[in-house]
Scaffold this motif. Structure first.
Motif, PDB file in Angstrom:
ATOM      1  N   GLY A   1      11.543   6.402  -5.567  1.00 44.42           N
ATOM      2  CA  GLY A   1      12.259   5.163  -4.775  1.00 44.42           C
ATOM      3  C   GLY A   1      11.373   4.836  -3.446  1.00 44.42           C
ATOM      4  N   SER A   2      10.449   5.499  -3.224  1.00 46.96           N
ATOM      5  CA  SER A   2       9.443   5.358  -1.975  1.00 46.96           C
ATOM      6  C   SER A   2       8.236   4.641  -2.129  1.00 46.96           C
ATOM      7  N   THR A   3       7.734   4.386  -3.485  1.00 45.57           N
ATOM      8  CA  THR A   3       6.468   3.967  -3.815  1.00 45.57           C
ATOM      9  C   THR A   3       6.523   2.487  -4.622  1.00 45.57           C
ATOM     10  N   PRO A   4       5.291   1.992  -4.337  1.00 49.56           N
ATOM     11  CA  PRO A   4       5.333   0.606  -5.316  1.00 49.56           C
ATOM     12  C   PRO A   4       4.703   0.709  -6.578  1.00 49.56           C
ATOM     13  N   PHE A   5       4.819   2.083  -7.256  1.00 47.00           N
ATOM     14  CA  PHE A   5       4.213   2.237  -8.564  1.00 47.00           C
ATOM     15  C   PHE A   5       5.734   2.229  -9.482  1.00 47.00           C
TER      16      PHE A   5
ATOM     17  N   THR B   1       0.860  -1.192  -0.068  1.00 49.66           N
ATOM     18  CA  THR B   1       0.022  -0.056  -0.050  1.00 49.66           C
ATOM     19  C   THR B   1       0.958   1.393   0.007  1.00 49.66           C
ATOM     20  N   PHE B   2       0.114   2.209  -0.520  1.00 50.42           N
ATOM     21  CA  PHE B   2       0.774   3.680  -0.259  1.00 50.42           C
ATOM     22  C   PHE B   2      -0.094   4.755  -0.044  1.00 50.42           C
ATOM     23  N   THR B   3      -0.535   4.715   1.163  1.00 47.01           N
ATOM     24  CA  THR B   3      -1.669   5.397   1.801  1.00 47.01           C
ATOM     25  C   THR B   3      -1.130   6.915   1.974  1.00 47.01           C
ATOM     26  N   LEU B   4      -2.258   7.582   2.407  1.00 51.06           N
ATOM     27  CA  LEU B   4      -2.070   9.249   2.765  1.00 51.06           C
ATOM     28  C   LEU B   4      -0.912   9.277   3.694  1.00 51.06           C
ATOM     29  N   ALA B   5      -1.273   8.562   4.639  1.00 53.75           N
ATOM     30  CA  ALA B   5      -0.323   8.551   5.748  1.00 53.75           C
ATOM     31  C   ALA B   5       1.101   8.130   5.622  1.00 53.75           C
TER      32      ALA B   5
END
Length: 327
Positions: A288-292, A163-167
């Motif tokens: 580099g911080s996302t699963p995208f 996941t890559f939620t708002l928080a």
């Protein structure tokens, strides 16, 4: 055997805050090796983790009431996902720590539970060949470990989902802003020099008068790319992060010029080019911080986007200097 608690002390919380702000981020790590939480025995599970202390703390906080061994791999103080991508959290390193800790003499089973995000750097067959231990990939998040063990050490589909939620996006913002101060200082020094260049070679009064506008444009670009983009990431048009960073940059530039009452088209174009370029570049920091994204995708985007971003900075510099000669 070092025994760790499943709760955080005030010192731990302070260290975590400083690490997230980027103050001690590059040296926030624990010594690799074997640790225990609770009172594990020879049948207790062995959970493998990175030696980045934020990662280590996130793991041990979720092991309250669980007797387990924690095997810490030397990832040079880098988190699991990034270390796996850089071949630091690797099959060889896992096997090396297993042997160094003499794990086969501590537990009767031959099973290691690794975080799922380590899968890009660790091959189960290779670890088995190197040290005789089987590798099982646990859930993505340490917060799911309680349910994972209650479910008979089986991960459910939601435990496998990244996941890559708002928080999760918002927590990345402070470190990006804190790490910028040196770059911003350098940029303002360059802006001061360019603001003073003119027919009279260099004017300190002109530089002092004009550098404030550049500083506002820089701040607008940074806020757009480093704050607005991660918060609004799923809703911004485009797939490339550099493109997603364009839209907030455009709106920020338009708002800034309106507030400033900028009536000189060339000056407005220069400051807009600066804000948009900075916003687009700052947005790429989150790739580099996302699963995208993938490492190859990040490299491809940088090769295609950075020439345009540098071109925008060049447009600003040329127009900004030209304004002094046109005055």
């Amino acid at each position: 055997m070092p025994r760790v608690m499943s709760y955080m002390t005030p010192r731990d919380w302070a260290g975590s805050a400083f690490a997230r702000l980027g103050v001690i981020r590059d040296n926030y790590k624990v010594v690799p090796g074997l640790y225990c939480v609770g009172f594990p025995d020879e049948d207790s599970p062995v959970i493998v983790s990175a030696n980045y202390k934020l990662t280590f703390d996130a793991l041990r906080r979720e092991l309250s009431g669980i007797d387990a061994w924690i095997l810490v791999v030397d990832t040079r103080g880098i988190n699991v996902w990034c270390a796996a991508g850089k071949n630091l959290f690797s099959s060889e390193e896992v096997a090396r720590v297993v042997r160094a800790a003499r794990l086969s003499e501590v537990v009767s089973h031959r099973r290691l539970i690794l975080p799922q995000l380590a899968a890009t750097g660790v091959g189960a067959r290779k670890v088995k060949k190197l040290c005789g231990f089987d590798v099982v990939f646990g859930p993505v998040r340490a917060s799911d470990l309680q349910r994972y063990f209650e479910n008979g050490s089986e991960a459910t589909p939601d435990m496998r989902e990244v996941t890559f939620t708002l928080a999760e996006r918002a927590v990345l913002i402070p470190v990006e802003l804190v790490l910028l101060w040196k770059t911003m200082l350098t940029a303002l020094c360059v802006a001061f020099v360019l603001s003073g260049v003119g027919p009279d070679v260099f004017s300190f009064s002109a530089a002092a008068e004009r550098v404030g506008d550049v500083a506002l444009a820089l701040v607008a670009g940074v806020v757009s790319g480093a704050v607005v983009v991660p918060l609004l990431l799923p809703w911004l048009p485009g797939t490339a992060f550099s493109v997603k960073g364009l839209w907030p940059g455009v709106f920020a530039a338009a708002g800034l010029l309106t507030v400033m009452g900028m009536d000189e088209p060339m000056a407005g174009a220069a400051l807009a080019a600066l804000s948009v370029s900075v916003s687009s570049y700052m947005a790429m920091n989150f790739t580099g911080s996302t699963p995208f994204t993938s490492p190859s995708g990040v490299e491809r985007e940088m090769r295609s986007a950075m020439p345009w971003q540098l071109g925008g900075l060049l447009v600003w510099a040329v127009l900004w200097v030209a304004l002094r000669f046109a005055a």
